[in-house]
Design a protein around this motif. Structure first.
Motif, PDB file in Angstrom:
ATOM      1  N   ALA A  45       0.822  -1.210   0.000  1.00  0.00           N
ATOM      2  CA  ALA A  45       0.000   0.000   0.000  1.00  0.00           C
ATOM      3  C   ALA A  45       0.854   1.258   0.000  1.00  0.00           C
ATOM      4  CB  ALA A  45      -0.940  -0.001   1.207  1.00  0.00           C
ATOM      5  N   ALA A  46       0.299   2.299  -0.594  1.00  0.00           N
ATOM      6  CA  ALA A  46       0.890   3.638  -0.548  1.00  0.00           C
ATOM      7  C   ALA A  46      -0.251   4.628  -0.381  1.00  0.00           C
ATOM      8  CB  ALA A  46       1.678   3.937  -1.823  1.00  0.00           C
ATOM      9  N   SER A  47       0.028   5.727   0.271  1.00  0.00           N
ATOM     10  CA  SER A  47      -1.040   6.681   0.568  1.00  0.00           C
ATOM     11  C   SER A  47      -0.531   8.107   0.438  1.00  0.00           C
ATOM     12  CB  SER A  47      -1.572   6.459   1.991  1.00  0.00           C
ATOM     13  OG  SER A  47      -0.506   6.579   2.935  1.00  0.00           O
ATOM     14  N   ARG A  48      -1.476   9.019   0.266  1.00  0.00           N
ATOM     15  CA  ARG A  48      -1.185  10.444   0.233  1.00  0.00           C
ATOM     16  C   ARG A  48      -2.315  11.184   0.943  1.00  0.00           C
ATOM     17  NH1 ARG A  48       2.701   8.373  -1.387  1.00  0.00           N
ATOM     18  NH2 ARG A  48       3.988   8.857  -3.233  1.00  0.00           N
ATOM     19  N   TYR A  49      -1.931  12.239   1.675  1.00  0.00           N
ATOM     20  CA  TYR A  49      -2.922  13.162   2.231  1.00  0.00           C
ATOM     21  C   TYR A  49      -2.528  14.570   1.828  1.00  0.00           C
ATOM     22  CZ  TYR A  49      -5.434  16.262   5.306  1.00  0.00           C
ATOM     23  OH  TYR A  49      -6.202  17.287   5.776  1.00  0.00           O
ATOM     24  N   LEU A  50      -3.426  15.290   1.168  1.00  0.00           N
ATOM     25  CA  LEU A  50      -3.165  16.654   0.724  1.00  0.00           C
ATOM     26  C   LEU A  50      -4.209  17.566   1.336  1.00  0.00           C
ATOM     27  CD1 LEU A  50      -1.899  14.811  -1.602  1.00  0.00           C
ATOM     28  CD2 LEU A  50      -2.051  16.860  -3.009  1.00  0.00           C
ATOM     29  N   PRO A  51      -3.803  18.507   2.206  1.00  0.00           N
ATOM     30  CA  PRO A  51      -4.778  19.465   2.737  1.00  0.00           C
ATOM     31  C   PRO A  51      -5.221  20.417   1.642  1.00  0.00           C
ATOM     32  CG  PRO A  51      -2.565  20.063   3.419  1.00  0.00           C
ATOM     33  CD  PRO A  51      -2.451  18.733   2.725  1.00  0.00           C
ATOM     34  N   SER A  52      -6.385  20.995   1.820  1.00  0.00           N
ATOM     35  CA  SER A  52      -6.914  21.900   0.809  1.00  0.00           C
ATOM     36  C   SER A  52      -6.076  23.166   0.753  1.00  0.00           C
ATOM     37  CB  SER A  52      -8.369  22.258   1.128  1.00  0.00           C
ATOM     38  OG  SER A  52      -8.430  23.066   2.289  1.00  0.00           O
ATOM     39  N   GLY A  53      -6.076  23.800  -0.420  1.00  0.00           N
ATOM     40  CA  GLY A  53      -5.368  25.071  -0.585  1.00  0.00           C
ATOM     41  C   GLY A  53      -6.275  26.255  -0.404  1.00  0.00           C
ATOM     42  N   SER A  54      -7.523  26.055   0.001  1.00  0.00           N
ATOM     43  CA  SER A  54      -8.478  27.153   0.141  1.00  0.00           C
ATOM     44  C   SER A  54      -8.495  27.645   1.575  1.00  0.00           C
ATOM     45  CB  SER A  54      -9.876  26.687  -0.268  1.00  0.00           C
ATOM     46  OG  SER A  54     -10.368  25.754   0.667  1.00  0.00           O
ATOM     47  N   ARG A  55      -9.186  28.793   1.760  1.00  0.00           N
ATOM     48  CA  ARG A  55      -9.270  29.369   3.097  1.00  0.00           C
ATOM     49  C   ARG A  55     -10.280  28.625   3.970  1.00  0.00           C
ATOM     50  NH1 ARG A  55     -11.281  35.353   2.681  1.00  0.00           N
ATOM     51  NH2 ARG A  55      -9.660  35.417   1.128  1.00  0.00           N
ATOM     52  N   ALA A  56     -10.962  27.633   3.392  1.00  0.00           N
ATOM     53  CA  ALA A  56     -11.933  26.881   4.180  1.00  0.00           C
ATOM     54  C   ALA A  56     -11.269  26.095   5.299  1.00  0.00           C
ATOM     55  CB  ALA A  56     -12.726  25.935   3.282  1.00  0.00           C
ATOM     56  N   GLY A  57      -9.985  25.767   5.136  1.00  0.00           N
ATOM     57  CA  GLY A  57      -9.263  25.098   6.202  1.00  0.00           C
ATOM     58  C   GLY A  57      -9.167  23.598   5.994  1.00  0.00           C
ATOM     59  N   VAL A  58      -8.420  22.984   6.900  1.00  0.00           N
ATOM     60  CA  VAL A  58      -8.192  21.538   6.832  1.00  0.00           C
ATOM     61  C   VAL A  58      -9.492  20.803   7.104  1.00  0.00           C
ATOM     62  CG1 VAL A  58      -6.943  19.633   7.887  1.00  0.00           C
ATOM     63  CG2 VAL A  58      -5.805  21.820   7.524  1.00  0.00           C
ATOM     64  N   LEU A  86      -4.669  16.754 -10.208  1.00  0.00           N
ATOM     65  CA  LEU A  86      -4.549  17.956  -9.384  1.00  0.00           C
ATOM     66  C   LEU A  86      -3.405  18.822  -9.893  1.00  0.00           C
ATOM     67  CD1 LEU A  86      -4.910  16.252  -5.904  1.00  0.00           C
ATOM     68  CD2 LEU A  86      -6.697  17.382  -7.213  1.00  0.00           C
ATOM     69  N   PRO A  87      -3.603  19.523 -11.012  1.00  0.00           N
ATOM     70  CA  PRO A  87      -2.528  20.391 -11.503  1.00  0.00           C
ATOM     71  C   PRO A  87      -2.272  21.587 -10.609  1.00  0.00           C
ATOM     72  CG  PRO A  87      -4.535  20.698 -12.781  1.00  0.00           C
ATOM     73  CD  PRO A  87      -4.783  19.528 -11.881  1.00  0.00           C
ATOM     74  N   GLN A  88      -3.250  21.975  -9.799  1.00  0.00           N
ATOM     75  CA  GLN A  88      -3.115  23.096  -8.875  1.00  0.00           C
ATOM     76  C   GLN A  88      -3.422  22.608  -7.470  1.00  0.00           C
ATOM     77  OE1 GLN A  88      -5.815  26.003 -10.391  1.00  0.00           O
ATOM     78  NE2 GLN A  88      -4.516  26.542 -12.127  1.00  0.00           N
ATOM     79  N   ARG A  89      -3.275  23.541  -6.522  1.00  0.00           N
ATOM     80  CA  ARG A  89      -3.593  23.185  -5.138  1.00  0.00           C
ATOM     81  C   ARG A  89      -5.070  22.826  -5.019  1.00  0.00           C
ATOM     82  NH1 ARG A  89      -1.477  27.065  -0.600  1.00  0.00           N
ATOM     83  NH2 ARG A  89      -2.001  25.198   0.569  1.00  0.00           N
ATOM     84  N   PRO A  90      -5.396  21.742  -4.335  1.00  0.00           N
ATOM     85  CA  PRO A  90      -6.791  21.309  -4.264  1.00  0.00           C
ATOM     86  C   PRO A  90      -7.639  22.275  -3.444  1.00  0.00           C
ATOM     87  CG  PRO A  90      -5.428  20.020  -2.766  1.00  0.00           C
ATOM     88  CD  PRO A  90      -4.489  20.865  -3.582  1.00  0.00           C
ATOM     89  N   VAL A  91      -8.905  22.367  -3.823  1.00  0.00           N
ATOM     90  CA  VAL A  91      -9.838  23.200  -3.064  1.00  0.00           C
ATOM     91  C   VAL A  91     -10.484  22.409  -1.947  1.00  0.00           C
ATOM     92  CG1 VAL A  91     -10.299  24.715  -5.015  1.00  0.00           C
ATOM     93  CG2 VAL A  91     -11.693  22.676  -4.702  1.00  0.00           C
ATOM     94  N   ASP A  92     -10.248  21.106  -1.930  1.00  0.00           N
ATOM     95  CA  ASP A  92     -10.773  20.255  -0.868  1.00  0.00           C
ATOM     96  C   ASP A  92      -9.678  19.287  -0.442  1.00  0.00           C
ATOM     97  OD1 ASP A  92     -12.447  19.099   0.937  1.00  0.00           O
ATOM     98  OD2 ASP A  92     -13.648  17.988  -0.514  1.00  0.00           O
ATOM     99  N   ASP A  93      -9.772  18.827   0.801  1.00  0.00           N
ATOM    100  CA  ASP A  93      -8.795  17.841   1.267  1.00  0.00           C
ATOM    101  C   ASP A  93      -8.880  16.568   0.426  1.00  0.00           C
ATOM    102  OD1 ASP A  93      -8.587  19.753   3.209  1.00  0.00           O
ATOM    103  OD2 ASP A  93      -8.229  18.300   4.791  1.00  0.00           O
ATOM    104  N   ILE A  94      -7.763  15.865   0.362  1.00  0.00           N
ATOM    105  CA  ILE A  94      -7.722  14.641  -0.431  1.00  0.00           C
ATOM    106  C   ILE A  94      -6.997  13.568   0.366  1.00  0.00           C
ATOM    107  CG2 ILE A  94      -6.774  13.531  -2.487  1.00  0.00           C
ATOM    108  CD1 ILE A  94      -7.069  16.253  -3.876  1.00  0.00           C
ATOM    109  N   ALA A  95      -7.645  12.415   0.480  1.00  0.00           N
ATOM    110  CA  ALA A  95      -6.997  11.214   1.015  1.00  0.00           C
ATOM    111  C   ALA A  95      -6.996  10.183  -0.099  1.00  0.00           C
ATOM    112  CB  ALA A  95      -7.734  10.694   2.244  1.00  0.00           C
ATOM    113  N   LEU A  96      -5.837   9.607  -0.352  1.00  0.00           N
ATOM    114  CA  LEU A  96      -5.675   8.647  -1.444  1.00  0.00           C
ATOM    115  C   LEU A  96      -4.948   7.415  -0.912  1.00  0.00           C
ATOM    116  CD1 LEU A  96      -5.692   7.831  -4.469  1.00  0.00           C
ATOM    117  CD2 LEU A  96      -3.562   9.140  -4.710  1.00  0.00           C
ATOM    118  N   LEU A  97      -5.495   6.253  -1.204  1.00  0.00           N
ATOM    119  CA  LEU A  97      -4.902   4.985  -0.762  1.00  0.00           C
ATOM    120  C   LEU A  97      -4.884   4.022  -1.950  1.00  0.00           C
ATOM    121  CD1 LEU A  97      -3.819   3.198   1.548  1.00  0.00           C
ATOM    122  CD2 LEU A  97      -6.191   2.584   2.076  1.00  0.00           C
TER     123      LEU A  97
END
Length: 719
Positions: free
Chosen positions: A365-378, A573-584
């Motif tokens: 397994a491999a995973s990634r977590y990317l917080p959102s780049g928006s002001r909405a927060g984590v 995701l060519p740019q910073r995401p507007v929403d959090d992302i969890a990928l497994l």
């Protein structure tokens, strides 16, 4: 008599014309004595001589050429001086008083010259009356233009200030980034308001410490500064980003300590500034120091400077600067609070997510977590890989609705709940049902003020022995499954990608609605891709397009799940995401048939001996004779319990991986439990012995019955 008066005034004007400079000096001395405060304005003082000369020349022309000369417009110098009065914020009443005093001084000067030309008292009196009439008529006519020029400049100045205030409201605080907000402040200040602008923030504010006014000089950090024109040639003693401090007795330090705005007309050699290094190198004649304070906390200091021919700052400028600084301070504090909360939530989020890949042999397994780049927060996205009994593994992805610390904390609680339910080996649909109850309890505990708690979750269990994946979804997007490349029939090594068709249950927190488990078989080397909706949702494309991109990435041959994660993120995701992302991403493995041994048993106590022999023979084949004693004991107790308390069919299975697992299946759903055996009891010690010899043991339930299992650790030489 009128002719004599006209002739005398004409002669008087002709005599005084060569002495204009002398008259100007006399008038200025008189005006300075009456209004000394005007001479603090350098641009007014520098232009007063030229303006007075214009009035002297104009009034002498009226005396020489008659009343028709008074119809002419006021001298252009007086119009310019009126504009300078307006630019410096001098009240119009002061302008009119200075205007009258200047003309009174000039008339007194002319009146003093009359006795040199005649000693006739009647003529002298008539000339004095004519001078007063002419002078006041000239003042009345010319002051109309002067007042109009003052009001026009004043209105223009007020309009510029209103536009600047509106511009500040529009441009300051566009983001929740502290550095960007400070730069916006100096940019607004540098456009028609100040020649130099600097912003220093307390280092404690930037480091998320106590932001109260310091009792002694506190370190500040130069966050932004600008000069006009911004040509890069201005030298600032403190570069942007450097930490510095102001001397305790300096004006900036006092402004910080007291929180009081300061308006100063200073020179470049002023020690309170020169020693502090707070201003740009160069001549400046006025400065404003504005403490940046919001919500009772002092955050830093903004300084505005004017140089050269710019009008000095006045009280109106100070009021405008206070409004701009107050707006900027609130935006900076919002950015600071957002940054701190985001950092805290992100730290909490990452601390609650798995830090290392757990040791198991079912998947890679491999995973990634990317917080959102928006002001909405984590947000509350999470993933998990949970080893289960029987060499199986649980793969989890979830998403808590909401942002910030609350979402991150809720995520942590749900993740721990999933682990607890996984530990008792619940089926995916049963686990989601229990998790739904947890969310409902959280809603009741937190109350209505906290907002509705809701989440989605995808729970999958993969068994490397049967290669069966059991999957259930609670409102969560379905995973992608990429079959392994067909090496014989496909020379390109590409994969076929499918999105399983299965019912999606309701989100967690609704209660009373069922979840459904779907099972499908996976070939060894398949990719199982679980993700949250932030990976495929975008404002610039629809979900179907995103799925096609995901499919294209997965069809390509890859070396590892890590590489697949990187490719997916780069493609979707060519740019910073507007929403959090969890990928497994998990690549499935299968357990070698030589590492699994199964024996069906009759419901007969005599079968226990056969089970022990089967276990001993299997361990011999695997080269684990040293575990024979403990394994035979464990198998004996588990099979005995199944025969005595369970139902047929009964099956013994032994699995060799990183541990040695013994499993006994029977059709009875009742689970055994440890109990304390009394001294003379003949039974009740079986599971106690199993618990002593096994590394872990437990029970899992299925649709057809239950499995009691026990794991033993292998010696290093056996691995």
């Amino acid at each position: 008599m009128r002719t004599d008066v006209d002739a005398l005034l004409r002669r008087l004007a002709q005599e005084l014309r060569p002495r204009t400079d002398e008259a100007v000096d006399a008038v200025l001395r008189f005006t300075r004595g009456e209004l000394p405060e005007l001479w603090q304005y350098e641009d007014i003082a520098a232009f007063a001589s030229e303006e007075t000369a214009g009035h002297v020349t104009a009034l002498l022309a009226v005396l020489e050429h008659g009343p028709e000369a008074a119809e002419a417009a006021p001298p252009p110098q007086s119009v310019e001086l009126a504009r300078r009065f307006a630019r410096n914020g001098v009240p119009i009443s002061t302008l009119l008083r200075a205007y009258r005093l200047g003309h009174v001084g000039l008339l007194r000067l002319i009146q003093a010259e009359v006795p040199r030309f005649t000693d006739d008292p009647e003529l002298i009196n008539a000339v004095a009356v004519r001078l007063i009439e002419t002078g006041f008529e000239y003042v009345d006519r010319s002051s109309v233009g002067v007042v109009a020029a003052y009001q026009e400049e004043r209105d223009r100045r007020l309009q510029r200030r209103l536009l600047l205030a509106n511009e500040a409201g529009r441009r300051i605080g566009t983001t929740l980034d502290i550095g960007r907000t400070c730069q916006e402040l100096v940019d607004v200040g540098g456009e028609g308001f100040a020649d130099f602008t600097t912003v220093d923030l307390l280092a404690s504010v930037l480091d998320d410490e106590d932001a109260s006014p310091p009792s002694e000089p506190s370190p500040l950090r130069r966050v932004a500064q600008r000069s006009v024109p911004d040509d890069g040639t201005t030298e600032f003693p403190v570069p942007t980003g450097r930490t510095h401090s102001y001397p305790a007795e300096s004006e900036p330090a006092r402004a910080l300590a007291t929180g009081t705005p300061v308006l100063r007309r200073v020179g470049a050699s002023d020690a309170s500034y020169d020693a502090s290094g707070g201003h740009p190198r160069g001549e400046f004649h006025s400065a404003m120091l504005l403490p940046l304070a919001a919500r009772g906390e002092t955050l830093g200091l903004a300084q505005f400077f004017r140089t050269g021919s710019s009008a000095p700052f006045d009280e109106d400028d100070l009021l405008l600067a206070q409004e701009i600084a107050a707006r900027a301070a609130v935006s900076i504090d919002n950015a600071r609070r957002y940054t701190n909360e985001r950092s805290t939530a992100l730290t909490l989020q990452r601390s609650l997510l798995p830090r290392h890949t757990v040791e198991q042999s079912a998947v890679v397994a491999a995973s990634r977590y990317l917080p959102s780049g928006s002001r909405a927060g984590v947000g509350g996205d999470w993933y998990d890989v949970i080893p289960l009994s029987g060499a199986r593994v649980a793969l989890v992805v979830g998403d808590v609705v909401g942002r910030g610390l609350r979402a991150a904390a809720t995520m942590g609680r749900l993740r721990m709940a999933v682990r607890a339910f996984a530990d008792i080996d619940l089926m995916p649909d049963e686990l989601l049902t229990h998790l739904d109850d947890v969310v409902i309890r959280l809603q009741h505990e937190e109350g209505e003020d906290a907002g509705e708690t809701s989440a989605t979750c995808l729970y999958a269990v993969y068994d490397p022995v049967s290669r069966v994946c059991s999957l259930a979804s609670a409102g969560h997007v379905l995973p992608a499954v990429a079959a392994p490349p067909d090496r014989e029939g496909d020379t390109s090594g590409s994969r076929s990608v499918e999105f399983p068709e299965m019912p999606i249950g309701p989100p967690l927190g609704l209660g009373g609605l069922p979840f459904e488990t779907v099972q499908f078989e996976l070939a060894e080397g398949s990719l199982l891709v679980l993700f949250t909706d932030g990976l495929i949702q975008s404002r610039t494309r629809d979900v179907d397009t995103a799925r096609e991109l995901l499919r294209d990435v997965l069809t390509q041959e890859s070396e590892s799940p890590d590489e697949v994660c990187d490719r997916l993120i780069a493609a979707l995701l060519p740019q910073r995401p507007v929403d959090d992302i969890a990928l497994l991403v998990a690549r499935t493995m299968s357990l070698d048939a030589d590492h699994v041994a199964t024996l069906d048993l009759p419901s007969d106590p005599a079968a226990v001996a056969g089970a022990r022999r089967f276990a001993s023979d299997t361990l011999t084949a695997w080269g684990l004779d040293e575990l024979s004693f403990t394994t035979e004991l464990i198998v004996s107790e588990l099979v005995t319990n199944a025969i005595r308390y369970g139902k047929s069919p009964i099956r013994l299975r032994m699995i060799l991986q990183s541990t040695l697992t013994c499993e006994v299946f029977d059709a009875n759903s009742t689970a055994p439990h440890l109990r304390r055996a009394r001294t003379y009891d003949e039974g009740g010690r079986g599971l106690l012995l199993v618990a002593q010899f096994a590394k872990r043991w437990g029970t899992r339930h299925g649709r057809e019955g239950k499995v009691i299992w026990a794991e033993q650790a292998l010696l290093v030489d056996d691995l």
